[in-house]
Structures are given as C-alpha cells and as structure tokens.
Enzyme design. Structure first.
Site, PDB file in Angstrom:
ATOM      1  N   ARG A 133      -4.814  55.391 -20.523  1.00  0.00           N
ATOM      2  CA  ARG A 133      -5.259  54.428 -19.493  1.00  0.00           C
ATOM      3  C   ARG A 133      -5.934  53.187 -20.092  1.00  0.00           C
ATOM      4  NH1 ARG A 133      -6.406  59.318 -16.937  1.00  0.00           N
ATOM      5  NH2 ARG A 133      -4.879  59.748 -15.320  1.00  0.00           N
ATOM      6  N   LYS A 155      -1.133  38.567 -21.420  1.00  0.00           N
ATOM      7  CA  LYS A 155       0.117  39.024 -20.811  1.00  0.00           C
ATOM      8  C   LYS A 155       0.805  39.945 -21.797  1.00  0.00           C
ATOM      9  CE  LYS A 155       1.734  35.575 -17.543  1.00  0.00           C
ATOM     10  NZ  LYS A 155       2.810  34.599 -17.279  1.00  0.00           N
ATOM     11  N   GLU A 197       6.281  25.547 -26.942  1.00  0.00           N
ATOM     12  CA  GLU A 197       5.137  25.996 -26.127  1.00  0.00           C
ATOM     13  C   GLU A 197       3.960  25.017 -26.281  1.00  0.00           C
ATOM     14  OE1 GLU A 197       5.421  28.374 -23.970  1.00  0.00           O
ATOM     15  OE2 GLU A 197       7.056  29.654 -24.696  1.00  0.00           O
ATOM     16  N   LYS A 269      -4.551  26.426 -23.050  1.00  0.00           N
ATOM     17  CA  LYS A 269      -4.219  27.712 -22.420  1.00  0.00           C
ATOM     18  C   LYS A 269      -5.495  28.472 -22.042  1.00  0.00           C
ATOM     19  CE  LYS A 269      -1.483  31.806 -22.500  1.00  0.00           C
ATOM     20  NZ  LYS A 269      -0.314  32.503 -22.964  1.00  0.00           N
ATOM     21  N   GLU A 279      -2.713  35.062 -12.836  1.00  0.00           N
ATOM     22  CA  GLU A 279      -1.587  34.228 -12.385  1.00  0.00           C
ATOM     23  C   GLU A 279      -1.339  34.286 -10.882  1.00  0.00           C
ATOM     24  OE1 GLU A 279       1.838  33.767 -15.182  1.00  0.00           O
ATOM     25  OE2 GLU A 279       3.018  34.072 -13.360  1.00  0.00           O
ATOM     26  N   ARG A 283      -2.307  29.435 -13.299  1.00  0.00           N
ATOM     27  CA  ARG A 283      -1.648  29.937 -14.516  1.00  0.00           C
ATOM     28  C   ARG A 283      -0.124  29.847 -14.435  1.00  0.00           C
ATOM     29  NH1 ARG A 283      -3.080  35.184 -18.291  1.00  0.00           N
ATOM     30  NH2 ARG A 283      -1.425  34.809 -19.794  1.00  0.00           N
ATOM     31  N   ASN A 287       4.337  28.470 -16.847  1.00  0.00           N
ATOM     32  CA  ASN A 287       5.753  28.842 -16.800  1.00  0.00           C
ATOM     33  C   ASN A 287       6.672  27.622 -16.750  1.00  0.00           C
ATOM     34  OD1 ASN A 287       5.101  31.586 -16.779  1.00  0.00           O
ATOM     35  ND2 ASN A 287       4.776  31.553 -14.560  1.00  0.00           N
ATOM     36  N   HIS A 290      10.242  27.853 -17.820  1.00  0.00           N
ATOM     37  CA  HIS A 290      10.514  29.261 -18.105  1.00  0.00           C
ATOM     38  C   HIS A 290      11.464  29.930 -17.110  1.00  0.00           C
ATOM     39  CE1 HIS A 290       7.465  28.853 -21.128  1.00  0.00           C
ATOM     40  NE2 HIS A 290       7.492  30.135 -21.438  1.00  0.00           N
ATOM     41  N   HIS A 294      14.252  31.463 -19.060  1.00  0.00           N
ATOM     42  CA  HIS A 294      14.538  32.902 -19.125  1.00  0.00           C
ATOM     43  C   HIS A 294      15.991  33.173 -18.724  1.00  0.00           C
ATOM     44  CE1 HIS A 294      10.110  34.467 -18.746  1.00  0.00           C
ATOM     45  NE2 HIS A 294      10.385  33.966 -19.928  1.00  0.00           N
ATOM     46  N   HIS A 306      13.713  31.987 -27.443  1.00  0.00           N
ATOM     47  CA  HIS A 306      12.827  31.685 -26.311  1.00  0.00           C
ATOM     48  C   HIS A 306      12.440  30.195 -26.298  1.00  0.00           C
ATOM     49  CE1 HIS A 306       9.878  32.362 -23.199  1.00  0.00           C
ATOM     50  NE2 HIS A 306       8.941  31.816 -23.953  1.00  0.00           N
TER      51      HIS A 306
HETATM   52  N1  GLY Z   1       3.142  32.456 -21.515  1.00  0.00           N
HETATM   53  C1  GLY Z   1       2.641  32.118 -20.241  1.00  0.00           C
HETATM   54  C2  GLY Z   1       1.344  32.763 -19.913  1.00  0.00           C
HETATM   55  O1  GLY Z   1       0.732  33.375 -20.773  1.00  0.00           O
HETATM   56  O2  GLY Z   1       0.912  32.672 -18.801  1.00  0.00           O
END
Ligand code: GLY
Length: 399
Positions: A133, A155, A197, A269, A279, A283, A287, A290, A294, A306
């Site tokens: 957990r 993430k 990025e 960030k 998010e 946040r 993206n 993305h 993606h 990527h």
């Molecule tokens: N890579 C996008 C984020 O961490 O929100």
C-alpha cells in the site's frame, strides 16, 4: 549545485549537482532521518535499484558509483533490471518487480530507487505506490526528459493495451537526484526528447524558458528577459530571424546554460504541481501537445519517441488553434518555427481520423468532452473543453 524544493502532498528536494551519484547513499540517509527520525531510519535497510538494461551497464553496475555509495551508507542493495522501451512499461513488468520485492523481503520502511529515463521512473513509482500500500522511492533520472518532466510531480504508471499510462497513481518521490554529467552520454535524439518538454514548459507558462533555450554563448539572462518582454507585446519572436539552428542546437554544447534551463523548466513544473497536484485543473496545461502526441506514439507503435511526438502534437494543436482563431495570429507559425529551429520533424504521417480514433481511448476524454491545451500567446496557454466528436476536425486543421 541547484536545489529546488517541491511542496506537494509530500515535500521533497530536486538536487542538480555534478557527481551527485557518489553522494546518493548519504543524501538518502539524511533525507530518511529528517522524515522518520533516527529510530525509523534504522529499520530502513534495503534498497532496490530499478533500471533498464542499457542504464544498468552505464550507471547501475554492482561496482559502480551509485551502488557503492548506497552500500557505503549502510543499505543492502538489490537490483531489478528489465528490458527498456514502451513495450515493457506494462503490468507484467510491475508484477515481476513486486515479486522481486516479496522474494527479497522488502518491508514498508525499505525503498526503491528509479535509475533511468521516464519509463523506469513511471514503472518504479507505480510499484512503490502499490507495494504494501505504498513505500518510499527516489528518482535518479538519467535522461533529459526524465530530469525536466517525468521525475518531478509524482505521476507514475504503466500502459494498458488500450493506451498509454492508463493505469497509475499519483505518488511523489522522497528525493530527485540529477547529475548533469549524464547529458554527455545522451544522443541528440534523446536530448531533443527532453527539449520538447522544456519548450512545452515555456509555451505554457514562461517564455523566458524559450529564450533561454535559444541562448548562444554571450547572451545573458537579461537578454532572455528582455526578449520575453518584447514577445509579450509583439506578435512575432524576433529570434525567428535567426533561422534553423543547423545540425545541433548550440545550447546542447553549453553545460552551464543547459543546467540553468533544466532548473527553469523544473521550477515551472514545480509551481504548477504545487497548485494542482492531482490534475483537476491547471496541471492539465502540462499536457500541451500530449493528446495528439500520445496518439502519434501509439499509431507508430512507439517507433516515434515521446518527445518527437509531443513536438509534432504541439505543432498540430498550434496550427489548428491559429486556424480556428484560438491562438494569436502568427503565434501558431512561431511555435512551429521554434520547433523546426531545434530540428524536430513536424510532418505527421497519420491522418486526422486515425489520430482522433486513438485519442478517443485516451483517459483524458471524460464522457463526450475532451480538454485541449491551447497555446494562446507567448508564455501563456489555456484549457479548452471541446466535444470529443470535434477532435478529428480540429486535428485536420493542424495537419
Ligand atoms: N508530464 C505531465 C505531468 O506531469 O503532469
């Protein structure tokens, strides 16, 4: 050394320092003792270093600096080495890693260390989030992409057959350690992967990052700041007159400037993650490029990396936004010119219907709406909620 403190649900430091791998054991011990006190740290004996086959040879060998440093600090170290690549970012790898932890009797007070790029960080973080957990983990990114984006913000996750990152958890690391010396071992493609990025962070929230990325020797921080000011009132970036960078963007060969740029991107960030860790709102700006990116990765069966896919996705959304009146006139073209300056191939080989079809299965589609990130003007992007069925038409506007 540069240290950035992230104040999320867990507080932690991102430390950028030459030679930091040789101090990893001490830094992890000190961090644990701050978090758990002396009694707690005595219980923490085991570390599993998770890494892929390529990075294992470069930095993860039993005789190499990192593992020696962890052992010297009193940890029992085991390694879990898996084949790299998106094909192995899946539940099967997670299952094997969890089995390795039970076989080696890892307890809740032991730790994982993610040594590698974004895939290794995502897999390790997810295993840390669910083993017993939740146990602690440390990120040691060895790619530019992992350093500026995936190792910070918590993430974690893996791909499912239906799409990228469809299973995962928000789980923050205890510490992020980055040695800029690793940049010298990266191919230009891997550097471009991370630069996509960095540019994304600049397009979202701070155009000085774009100017810093374009800096050549002799430029100063003031030049960058002045340029950014100019760009907030002028529709065109003046540096576009510079034309393409040539075979290699100059900043890649200037370690000091690279280090400052990396710190700037991490700090952008950090601010976003501190405001909206899970998010639910702001946040989502991270993206940018993305949703389409993606889809491009998936359509190419992950043959397009990527960063390259994010650059393509950003150019598509910038051009589409400009054609639809959502992006300031001329700025969509500026974004494409900036990406081309760095050498990204912006020609997308897939039609709009194929990209839209893949994107429908993306977890970011909720019900029949999708949130797109629109780069409105320099240093400023916004979220735009559109009907999912419009996606094919929108993508077609940017191809
Ligand atoms: N890579 C996008 C984020 O961490 O929100």
């Amino acid at each position: 050394m540069i240290s950035i403190h992230v104040n999320a649900s867990k507080e932690y430091d991102v430390i950028l320092k030459a030679g930091v791998l040789s101090e990893a054991g001490t830094l992890i011990r000190e961090d644990l003792s701050r978090r758990r006190g002396t009694a707690g740290i005595l219980r923490s004996r085991r570390i599993c270093v998770v890494t892929d086959e390529t990075v294992a040879d470069l930095y993860g060998g039993p005789q190499q600096t990192l593992i020696s440093s962890l052992r010297s600090a009193g940890f029992e170290v085991s390694r879990f080495v898996f084949p790299g690549g998106e094909d192995h970012k899946n539940m099967a790898t997670i299952g094997r890693l969890l089995d390795h932890l039970t076989e080696n009797r890892f307890s809740r007070s032991d730790l994982l260390v993610a040594l590698g790029g974004g895939i290794t960080g995502d897999v390790t973080g997810f295993a840390a989030a669910i083993y017993l957990r939740g146990i602690d983990f440390v990120q040691i990114p060895t790619t530019l992409l992992a350093a500026v984006d995936s190792s910070v913000g918590g993430k974690t996750g893996v791909n499912l057959p239906a799409g990228k990152n469809l299973a995962g958890a928000f789980w923050q690391p205890n510490l992020v350690l980055f040695d800029p010396a690793v940049l010298t071992t990266l191919t230009q493609d891997l550097l471009l992967d991370g630069m996509a990025e960095i540019l994304k962070a600049g397009f979202i929230a701070d155009s000085t990052a774009i100017y810093a990325a374009l800096m050549v020797p002799g430029d100063s921080e003031e030049d960058a700041a002045e340029g950014a000011q100019e760009s907030s009132s002028a529709p065109l970036y003046s540096f576009l007159r510079m034309g393409p960078a040539g075979p290699r963007p100059p900043i890649f060969d200037h370690p000091e400037e690279m280090m400052r740029l990396i710190a700037k991107a991490i700090d952008i960030k950090r601010a976003i993650v501190e405001e909206d860790e899970r998010e639910t709102g702001r946040r989502k700006l991270l993206n940018l490029g993305h949703t389409v990116g993606h889809a491009i990765e998936k359509c190419s069966d992950y043959g397009i990396s990527h960063g390259a896919a994010v650059a393509m996705g950003t150019s598509i959304i910038a051009r589409a936004g400009q054609n639809l009146g959502w992006v300031r006139e001329g700025y969509g073209d500026d974004i494409c010119a900036i990406l081309q300056y760095f050498g990204y191939d912006l020609h997308c080989p897939y039609p709009a219907f194929a990209l839209a079809d893949v994107a429908y299965n993306d977890k970011k589609i909720q019900g029949n709406r999708i949130t797109l990130v629109i780069p409105e003007y320099p240093g400023h992007s916004v979220l735009k909620d559109v009907p999912a069925l419009d996606l094919e038409h929108i993508i077609a506007q940017g191809l």
